[in-house]
Design a protein around this motif. Structure first.
Motif, PDB file in Angstrom:
ATOM      1  N   VAL A  92     -52.455  18.266 -12.392  1.00 36.60           N
ATOM      2  CA  VAL A  92     -53.864  18.417 -12.646  1.00 36.60           C
ATOM      3  C   VAL A  92     -54.852  18.741 -11.526  1.00 36.60           C
ATOM      4  O   VAL A  92     -55.554  19.502 -11.489  1.00 36.60           O
ATOM      5  N   ALA A  93     -54.203  18.054 -10.233  1.00 38.76           N
ATOM      6  CA  ALA A  93     -54.868  18.392  -9.012  1.00 38.76           C
ATOM      7  C   ALA A  93     -54.740  19.966  -8.513  1.00 38.76           C
ATOM      8  O   ALA A  93     -55.232  19.997  -7.428  1.00 38.76           O
ATOM      9  N   ARG A  94     -53.860  20.534  -9.058  1.00 41.21           N
ATOM     10  CA  ARG A  94     -53.630  21.793  -8.651  1.00 41.21           C
ATOM     11  C   ARG A  94     -55.054  22.825  -8.743  1.00 41.21           C
ATOM     12  O   ARG A  94     -54.975  23.855  -8.181  1.00 41.21           O
ATOM     13  N   ALA A  95     -55.648  22.490  -9.779  1.00 40.80           N
ATOM     14  CA  ALA A  95     -57.114  23.297 -10.073  1.00 40.80           C
ATOM     15  C   ALA A  95     -57.963  23.246  -8.933  1.00 40.80           C
ATOM     16  O   ALA A  95     -58.371  21.980  -8.451  1.00 40.80           O
ATOM     17  N   GLY A 154     -60.920  22.585  -6.505  1.00 34.72           N
ATOM     18  CA  GLY A 154     -62.298  22.028  -6.803  1.00 34.72           C
ATOM     19  C   GLY A 154     -61.844  20.577  -7.379  1.00 34.72           C
ATOM     20  O   GLY A 154     -62.386  19.464  -7.646  1.00 34.72           O
ATOM     21  N   VAL A 155     -60.406  20.170  -7.974  1.00 33.20           N
ATOM     22  CA  VAL A 155     -60.240  19.029  -8.421  1.00 33.20           C
ATOM     23  C   VAL A 155     -59.221  18.173  -7.432  1.00 33.20           C
ATOM     24  O   VAL A 155     -58.036  18.367  -7.385  1.00 33.20           O
ATOM     25  N   GLY A 156     -59.908  17.134  -7.160  1.00 34.11           N
ATOM     26  CA  GLY A 156     -59.101  16.121  -6.029  1.00 34.11           C
ATOM     27  C   GLY A 156     -58.279  15.145  -6.743  1.00 34.11           C
ATOM     28  O   GLY A 156     -58.195  15.366  -8.012  1.00 34.11           O
ATOM     29  N   LYS A 157     -57.377  14.407  -6.185  1.00 35.38           N
ATOM     30  CA  LYS A 157     -56.760  13.306  -6.744  1.00 35.38           C
ATOM     31  C   LYS A 157     -57.644  12.356  -7.567  1.00 35.38           C
ATOM     32  O   LYS A 157     -56.980  12.028  -8.457  1.00 35.38           O
ATOM     33  N   LYS A 158     -58.853  12.096  -6.953  1.00 38.30           N
ATOM     34  CA  LYS A 158     -59.548  10.951  -7.744  1.00 38.30           C
ATOM     35  C   LYS A 158     -60.023  11.605  -9.150  1.00 38.30           C
ATOM     36  O   LYS A 158     -59.849  11.000 -10.151  1.00 38.30           O
ATOM     37  N   VAL A 159     -60.498  12.811  -8.948  1.00 38.53           N
ATOM     38  CA  VAL A 159     -60.817  13.321 -10.193  1.00 38.53           C
ATOM     39  C   VAL A 159     -59.680  13.563 -11.269  1.00 38.53           C
ATOM     40  O   VAL A 159     -59.846  13.443 -12.492  1.00 38.53           O
ATOM     41  N   ALA A 160     -58.538  13.986 -10.794  1.00 38.89           N
ATOM     42  CA  ALA A 160     -57.238  14.197 -11.634  1.00 38.89           C
ATOM     43  C   ALA A 160     -56.918  13.023 -12.291  1.00 38.89           C
ATOM     44  O   ALA A 160     -56.682  12.814 -13.457  1.00 38.89           O
TER      45      ALA A 160
END
Length: 205
Positions: free
Chosen positions: A110-113, A115-121
């Protein structure tokens, strides 16, 4: 409210396209996966999510109703995810791939996107884990895997087996479905080697 547009692709930009519907050009902001499948001058039908604010009206376009539902879910259920981040996720992952990532608790995927960091993922996975099965599309195998394992994180052998098949050149979605079938055949205690062997057998059918 506009729910769908059918017309000709007039222009394709970096993050949007213009659809000519009866001589009126509608600007629709789309995931990159959607834009990459468009060609100027050809007919297209886009499912639309309309945002109306005091200072603007903005249209977001998707090739399927399922993709639009994910766009809505990401924003309505996950704190810190707005339209820009939701589009980034759907630009990187198809609905099936996103459902698989949530089912396997694959934060890195998910964090590959952008602007998406680990916490958001992690928030995306946590908040959508109960909703993903209903919006999995064709990713039924790994959703079955999630149901087999309950709500706990997928064990290391499962994640290792999926990664191994992916490293062999299979898409993440196909690899996850194959390992889901292998897990059902071998049982929850199976090691990564067994799952890989059975997964390859499944793919050879």
């Amino acid at each position: 409210m506009i729910g769908k547009l059918k017309g000709l692709v007039d222009e394709i930009g970096e993050d949007h396209c213009i659809i000519d519907v009866g001589g009126v050009g509608y600007v629709a902001y789309c995931p990159l996966r959607t834009l990459s499948g468009l060609e100027a001058g050809t007919a297209v039908a886009l499912f639309i999510e309309t945002y109306v604010r005091e200072d603007m009206i903005r249209l977001y376009g998707f090739r399927s109703a399922l993709e639009r539902e994910w766009f809505r879910m990401l924003q309505n259920n996950v704190q810190g995810v707005g339209a820009k981040v939701a589009l980034s996720v759907l630009s990187t992952l198809s609905p099936g791939e996103l459902a698989n990532a949530i089912a396997l608790k694959d934060v890195a995927m998910v964090a590959r996107a952008p602007g998406v960091g680990k916490k958001v993922a992690e928030r995306i996975i946590t908040e959508l884990k109960s909703k993903a099965p209903a919006f999995a599309g064709d990713a039924t195998g790994t959703i079955g895997l999630k149901q087999e394992l309950g709500e706990g994180a997928a064990p290391a052998p499962v994640a290792d087996a999926v990664s191994a098949l992916a490293n062999l050149g299979y898409s993440r979605d196909i690899a996850a479905n194959a390992i889901a079938a292998a897990l059902k055949a071998a049982g929850e205690g199976a090691d990564a080697g067994t799952l890989i062997r059975l997964g390859l057998k499944e793919l050879a059918r």
